[in-house]
Each structure stands twice: as structure tokens, then as C-alpha cells.
Design an enzyme around this catalytic site. Sequence first.
Site, PDB file in Angstrom:
ATOM      1  N   THR A 124      -2.588   1.992  11.635  1.00  0.00           N
ATOM      2  CA  THR A 124      -3.845   2.457  11.050  1.00  0.00           C
ATOM      3  C   THR A 124      -4.815   2.966  12.118  1.00  0.00           C
ATOM      4  O   THR A 124      -4.925   2.378  13.189  1.00  0.00           O
ATOM      5  CB  THR A 124      -4.516   1.317  10.273  1.00  0.00           C
ATOM      6  OG1 THR A 124      -3.575   0.784   9.340  1.00  0.00           O
ATOM      7  CG2 THR A 124      -5.741   1.802   9.535  1.00  0.00           C
ATOM      8  N   GLU A 125      -5.529   4.040  11.812  1.00  0.00           N
ATOM      9  CA  GLU A 125      -6.549   4.546  12.722  1.00  0.00           C
ATOM     10  C   GLU A 125      -7.930   4.089  12.274  1.00  0.00           C
ATOM     11  O   GLU A 125      -8.123   3.655  11.148  1.00  0.00           O
ATOM     12  CB  GLU A 125      -6.506   6.077  12.787  1.00  0.00           C
ATOM     13  CG  GLU A 125      -6.897   6.773  11.499  1.00  0.00           C
ATOM     14  CD  GLU A 125      -6.920   8.285  11.644  1.00  0.00           C
ATOM     15  OE1 GLU A 125      -7.471   8.768  12.651  1.00  0.00           O
ATOM     16  OE2 GLU A 125      -6.396   8.973  10.760  1.00  0.00           O
ATOM     17  N   HIS A 173     -16.139  10.206  27.393  1.00  0.00           N
ATOM     18  CA  HIS A 173     -17.204   9.369  26.876  1.00  0.00           C
ATOM     19  C   HIS A 173     -17.906   8.694  28.049  1.00  0.00           C
ATOM     20  O   HIS A 173     -17.429   8.706  29.190  1.00  0.00           O
ATOM     21  CB  HIS A 173     -16.660   8.338  25.889  1.00  0.00           C
ATOM     22  CG  HIS A 173     -15.587   7.473  26.457  1.00  0.00           C
ATOM     23  ND1 HIS A 173     -15.850   6.258  27.023  1.00  0.00           N
ATOM     24  CD2 HIS A 173     -14.251   7.665  26.558  1.00  0.00           C
ATOM     25  CE1 HIS A 173     -14.724   5.709  27.434  1.00  0.00           C
ATOM     26  NE2 HIS A 173     -13.735   6.539  27.176  1.00  0.00           N
ATOM     27  N   GLY A 214       0.818  -1.211   0.000  1.00  0.00           N
ATOM     28  CA  GLY A 214       0.000   0.000   0.000  1.00  0.00           C
ATOM     29  C   GLY A 214       0.850   1.259   0.000  1.00  0.00           C
ATOM     30  O   GLY A 214       2.071   1.208   0.190  1.00  0.00           O
ATOM     31  N   GLU A 254      -3.807  13.326  27.218  1.00  0.00           N
ATOM     32  CA  GLU A 254      -4.759  14.221  26.575  1.00  0.00           C
ATOM     33  C   GLU A 254      -6.027  14.268  27.412  1.00  0.00           C
ATOM     34  O   GLU A 254      -6.277  13.384  28.230  1.00  0.00           O
ATOM     35  CB  GLU A 254      -5.118  13.720  25.167  1.00  0.00           C
ATOM     36  CG  GLU A 254      -3.977  13.725  24.170  1.00  0.00           C
ATOM     37  CD  GLU A 254      -4.426  13.210  22.812  1.00  0.00           C
ATOM     38  OE1 GLU A 254      -5.447  12.505  22.751  1.00  0.00           O
ATOM     39  OE2 GLU A 254      -3.750  13.514  21.820  1.00  0.00           O
TER      40      GLU A 254
END
Length: 296
Positions: free
Chosen positions: A96-97, A246, A16, A208
Site C-alpha cells: 500500500t502507498e 525535500h 479487499g 530516481e
Amino acid sequence: MDLSARSKVLVQGIAGALGSLYTTRMRAYGTSIVAGVSPGHGGQVLEGVPVFDLVEQALATAGPMDVTVILMEPYRMLDAALEAIAAGIRHLVLVTEGVPPLDMVKLLHIAERTDTLVVGPDSPGIILPGKILLGTYPAELYSPGRIGLISRSGTLTHEIALHLTQAELGQSIAVGIGGDRIVGSSFQQWLQILDEDDQTEAIVLVGEIGGNSEEEAARYIVEAIDKPVIAYIAGRTAPKNHRMGHAGAIIASLVAGWGSEIGTPDSKVTAFQKAGVPVADRPSDIPSLLKQALRI
């Protein structure tokens, strides 16, 4: 953790665009990438690396691998990771996210059963400066040394590494635990790894706002960590009336007795201060706090 300059590395998704780009950069740094996997591209040689359709084919030719860097599409990440675990690879770096949360839940159950260390997803990976690069780090900002850097953030990690490098505080390791909702290895796991690491004298933890991982890390530092730790919390200027966490973190905070403000900058800073961990106001303040802690 037994990664070193001699570790043999597999890249899944090497054909990729991202796989090709970062394979070139990792190899240029000296990382020993001995094989790549991209279904449908077996038999090719990309970026000087032989490519196979399956992980088991790569290992049959190149031998056992110490770590795999996975640069697959989000919906293919689970299959790639499970294929690596089935082949006996016990260090996984998921760059990857956006990996589906249920896929991560399944992966982490299997990783726990097989004693597999999962970094990410949505992670820049791991770098041992001067030794090995696993992921997307801009290596020129990092320098070899004795400071361990653990971060939830992405590019902010690189800024902090640059401040450390300019202050002649080289790094033993930098690891991004990932920014997706569900990630593999935690702050606690890496705090333990670095506390036991002979090459690390002090630890910088970059958190964060949102979630409760920093509060949990602060408690763990009190309970189990002997080395000096310096913290920095990104997002402290975010609007105070806008909840960034959350539901799960809020409920967990109430059960644990942390209060309803879990996930806010004040909650995280207070947790570290109660743990005796200095908290930098700006990334540029971290080197001076480290030097005070190390008395240099």
C-alpha cells in the site's frame, strides 16, 4: 534473507479488492499462501485460502509464517504490521502507498528492535523468479538467473527486467524498496544482502531523482560491495530548475559535504561515477553494461 519457494506466506487484507486480485496471481505463480487475514471475514475461504480475523488465529491454525504481504488501507497498515511482528513474522512486504509518515517511524523503530525486514510501503514487493512472488510483479517479464535488481521505481523495474530477460540475463531477485517518503529497508541493506547472496553475480540499482538514497548507496558500494553494480537513474530529463527533493535531504547533503545539489540527476550520476559504478543512459543499455562487467 532466507526466502525460498518453500516459504510460508500470509496475506493481510486478503478480502479487499487488491488482496483478492494479487493473492490469485501469487498463488498461480506457485507462492505458498497458507492463510489470509481480514477482520470481519474470519471463517471464509477466499481464492482457496482460509481467512482469519487475527494474525494469531491464522498462526494457531496454519503454523509459523515466514513472510506477510500487507494489502491494507494506509491508515490500517501500522496496526497490521505490528500485529504481524508481535506474532513472530520477520519479513514484511508493504504494498500500500500513502502510509502516514509517523506510522512508518513507529513501525521502523519496532522493526529495528525485533530484527524485522520491512519492504515498502508503496512497493511492488519481492520476486525470486521461478520460486516465489510476493506482491504485484507481472511475473511473465522476469526469468530465473543471477542478476539482482533493486529499485526505487515502480513500473520502470518491470521494463528493465524485460530487457534483462530478452538479453538472457535472468534475475536472482527483484525488490522494490518503495516510493513513499519514509520506507523500510534501504538500498544499502539490499546491496549487502545481494553481495552476500550466492545466487547473485551482479546487481542492478534503479534510482530516481529526489532525496539522497542513491548518493548514500554509492558511498556504501565503495566501502562494502565487491560484486559488479550497474546503476540507472530515472527522471534525468526533469526540469533542472525545479527541486525534486525535500528539506531533510538538502540539509543532510550539506552536513555530509555533498553540496546543495543533492537529489538532482547530476548529483546521483556523479556519485555513482566516483564510486566506479557504470550508469546507463537508457534502460535498454543495462544488459550490455552488465555483460561488460561480467565479461560475457
